[in-house]
Design an enzyme around this catalytic site. Structure first.
Site, PDB file in Angstrom:
ATOM      1  N   THR A   1       0.874  -1.220   0.006  1.00 28.46           N
ATOM      2  CA  THR A   1       0.089   0.118   0.034  1.00 28.46           C
ATOM      3  C   THR A   1       0.976   1.233  -0.063  1.00 28.46           C
ATOM      4  O   THR A   1       0.603   2.156  -0.641  1.00 28.46           O
ATOM      5  CB  THR A   1      -0.896   0.088   1.415  1.00 28.46           C
ATOM      6  OG1 THR A   1      -1.727  -1.252   1.283  1.00 28.46           O
ATOM      7  CG2 THR A   1      -1.976   1.305   1.042  1.00 28.46           C
ATOM      8  N   THR A   2       1.935   1.146   0.811  1.00 30.85           N
ATOM      9  CA  THR A   2       2.690   2.482   1.064  1.00 30.85           C
ATOM     10  C   THR A   2       3.394   2.784  -0.375  1.00 30.85           C
ATOM     11  O   THR A   2       3.966   4.048  -0.509  1.00 30.85           O
ATOM     12  CB  THR A   2       3.561   2.302   1.936  1.00 30.85           C
ATOM     13  OG1 THR A   2       2.752   1.816   3.275  1.00 30.85           O
ATOM     14  CG2 THR A   2       4.339   3.546   2.319  1.00 30.85           C
TER      15      THR A   2
ATOM     16  N   TYR B   1     -13.177  -4.435  -1.774  1.00 29.38           N
ATOM     17  CA  TYR B   1     -14.446  -4.015  -2.404  1.00 29.38           C
ATOM     18  C   TYR B   1     -15.229  -5.157  -2.533  1.00 29.38           C
ATOM     19  O   TYR B   1     -16.684  -4.870  -2.549  1.00 29.38           O
ATOM     20  CB  TYR B   1     -14.001  -3.556  -3.945  1.00 29.38           C
ATOM     21  CG  TYR B   1     -14.940  -2.836  -4.748  1.00 29.38           C
ATOM     22  CD1 TYR B   1     -15.435  -1.500  -4.432  1.00 29.38           C
ATOM     23  CD2 TYR B   1     -15.527  -3.567  -5.831  1.00 29.38           C
ATOM     24  CE1 TYR B   1     -16.468  -0.851  -5.008  1.00 29.38           C
ATOM     25  CE2 TYR B   1     -16.804  -2.935  -6.402  1.00 29.38           C
ATOM     26  CZ  TYR B   1     -17.376  -1.507  -5.932  1.00 29.38           C
ATOM     27  OH  TYR B   1     -18.101  -0.933  -6.760  1.00 29.38           O
TER      28      TYR B   1
ATOM     29  N   TYR C   1      -2.367 -10.584   4.529  1.00 29.85           N
ATOM     30  CA  TYR C   1      -2.408  -9.205   4.860  1.00 29.85           C
ATOM     31  C   TYR C   1      -3.957  -8.653   5.237  1.00 29.85           C
ATOM     32  O   TYR C   1      -4.649  -8.546   4.230  1.00 29.85           O
ATOM     33  CB  TYR C   1      -1.896  -8.332   3.581  1.00 29.85           C
ATOM     34  CG  TYR C   1      -1.645  -6.689   3.972  1.00 29.85           C
ATOM     35  CD1 TYR C   1      -1.922  -6.136   5.491  1.00 29.85           C
ATOM     36  CD2 TYR C   1      -1.636  -5.911   2.898  1.00 29.85           C
ATOM     37  CE1 TYR C   1      -1.717  -4.843   5.456  1.00 29.85           C
ATOM     38  CE2 TYR C   1      -1.474  -4.506   2.956  1.00 29.85           C
ATOM     39  CZ  TYR C   1      -1.497  -4.064   4.235  1.00 29.85           C
ATOM     40  OH  TYR C   1      -1.692  -2.595   4.454  1.00 29.85           O
TER      41      TYR C   1
ATOM     42  N   ARG D   1      -8.911  -0.601   4.996  1.00 29.60           N
ATOM     43  CA  ARG D   1      -8.943  -0.233   3.220  1.00 29.60           C
ATOM     44  C   ARG D   1      -9.709  -1.376   2.431  1.00 29.60           C
ATOM     45  O   ARG D   1     -10.161  -0.946   1.448  1.00 29.60           O
ATOM     46  CB  ARG D   1      -7.478  -0.421   2.935  1.00 29.60           C
ATOM     47  CG  ARG D   1      -6.571   0.508   3.330  1.00 29.60           C
ATOM     48  CD  ARG D   1      -5.040   0.452   2.707  1.00 29.60           C
ATOM     49  NE  ARG D   1      -4.296   1.774   3.350  1.00 29.60           N
ATOM     50  CZ  ARG D   1      -4.279   2.838   2.725  1.00 29.60           C
ATOM     51  NH1 ARG D   1      -4.947   3.186   1.603  1.00 29.60           N
ATOM     52  NH2 ARG D   1      -3.365   3.767   3.161  1.00 29.60           N
TER      53      ARG D   1
ATOM     54  N   LYS E   1       0.294 -10.453   8.202  1.00 29.55           N
ATOM     55  CA  LYS E   1       0.411  -8.911   8.496  1.00 29.55           C
ATOM     56  C   LYS E   1      -0.832  -8.273   8.966  1.00 29.55           C
ATOM     57  O   LYS E   1      -2.034  -8.283   8.116  1.00 29.55           O
ATOM     58  CB  LYS E   1       0.849  -8.079   7.619  1.00 29.55           C
ATOM     59  CG  LYS E   1       1.041  -6.544   7.760  1.00 29.55           C
ATOM     60  CD  LYS E   1       1.458  -5.804   6.307  1.00 29.55           C
ATOM     61  CE  LYS E   1       1.547  -4.304   6.646  1.00 29.55           C
ATOM     62  NZ  LYS E   1       1.629  -3.428   5.528  1.00 29.55           N
TER      63      LYS E   1
ATOM     64  N   ILE F   1       5.537  -5.136   9.776  1.00 25.39           N
ATOM     65  CA  ILE F   1       5.934  -4.340   8.571  1.00 25.39           C
ATOM     66  C   ILE F   1       5.476  -2.942   8.405  1.00 25.39           C
ATOM     67  O   ILE F   1       4.314  -2.756   8.606  1.00 25.39           O
ATOM     68  CB  ILE F   1       5.173  -5.222   7.371  1.00 25.39           C
ATOM     69  CG1 ILE F   1       5.579  -6.840   7.151  1.00 25.39           C
ATOM     70  CG2 ILE F   1       5.412  -4.588   5.970  1.00 25.39           C
ATOM     71  CD1 ILE F   1       4.805  -7.505   6.199  1.00 25.39           C
TER      72      ILE F   1
END
Length: 294
Positions: free
Chosen positions: A46-47, A109, A135, A140, A164, A206
């Site tokens: 994401t980052t 989504y 993850y 999100r 994560k 992380i």
């Protein structure tokens, strides 16, 4: 999987003013982390603005980081999505010869049921040639992967080795730590909770802020894993303000403002993200001065 114990960092993708990839800055960032105590590097999370990086750019980024790294740190590659077939196709098409693990986000989504999440990751595990880190980031994805689903996957899929967890949910962390298989790793995806997770039996983090302050942050996590709470919290309290600041607007705009202030990269982001406000940038510079990093 000892490769994923300690501090991994979710690398940003540095951009030039024209929003092309700034490979010079990326090299500085990778070297900075390698020489200052980071344990492993995570590509295209994401980052890293994976949502707006093209498939071709992702290949270029991965190849470049492999070249700079020269085998010094383990590398984890983000491959995930809400189309299971597409994720499988990408895994099949990827060269994993220099990659140590896959970070795969829970489907977003679509908001699948827990059974849908389980079947998604089970299908991925059947084709993945490297260990998988699940993850879970419900803020999100709009869908929480329950501890029961995570642990079912850990039990049924030999190559699913870690999660994560980034739900900012202390109870969920503790439930995972209470019931997980002995060799399954629980990694914090919440920088503000990472030390508490390490002290409770987690295997590390992380991190976002870790790439800007790798020496201090990785030492804090090492102390936490070793159960040295007092020494670890001395570092945690110093890092609390800057950690809060980088998430106050959006990620990765905040961390990019920090890295810009440290002269590692610029603060440019791709739409629909926008750069940190001038007010946030000034607050970040002030906090870095307090930390002796200005």
């Amino acid at each position: 999987m000892t490769k994923f114990i300690g501090t991994g960092v979710a690398l940003i993708t540095p951009f030039n003013a024209d929003l092309t990839i700034d490979f010079d800055a990326l090299e500085r960032l990778v070297e900075y982390n390698i020489t200052n105590g980071t344990d492993y590097l995570v590509i295209s999370g994401t980052t890293g603005e994976s949502a707006t990086v093209t498939a071709e750019e992702k290949k270029e980024l991965t190849a470049f980081i492999i070249k700079v790294n020269k085998g010094r740190l383990p590398l984890v590659l983000g491959i995930g999505g809400n189309n299971t077939a597409t994720v499988i196709d990408e895994i099949k098409a990827t060269d994993f010869s220099e990659i140590d693990g896959i970070l795969s986000v829970s489907p977003y989504y679509s908001k699948p049921t827990q059974e849908g999440i389980y079947q998604h990751f089970k299908a991925i595990s059947e084709v993945a040639p490297k260990p998988i880190i699940l993850y879970n980031v419900p803020g999100r994805t709009s869908s929480n992967m329950s501890p029961a689903t995570t642990l079912r996957l850990a039990k049924d899929c030999e190559n699913i080795v870690a999660v994560k967890e980034a739900g900012n949910n202390v109870h969920q962390y503790l439930e995972l730590l209470r019931t997980k298989p002995e060799d399954f790793l629980v990694l914090s995806g919440d920088d503000d909770l990472a030390l508490g997770v390490a002290l409770a039996g987690g295997s590390g983090v992380i991190s976002v802020i870790g790439q800007a302050l790798p020496k201090a942050f990785s030492e804090m996590i090492r102390l936490g894993i070793a159960g040295k709470a007092k020494e670890a919290y001395n570092i945690h309290f110093k890092l609390m303000p800057i950690t809060g600041l980088i998430f106050s607007e959006n990620n990765p705009s905040g961390i990019k403002a920090v890295l810009s202030a440290l002269n590692i990269s610029e603060s440019h982001v791709r739409l629909p993200l926008v750069e940190a406000t001038d007010q946030l940038k000034e607050s970040i510079k002030s906090e870095l001065k307090i930390l002796g990093k200005s």
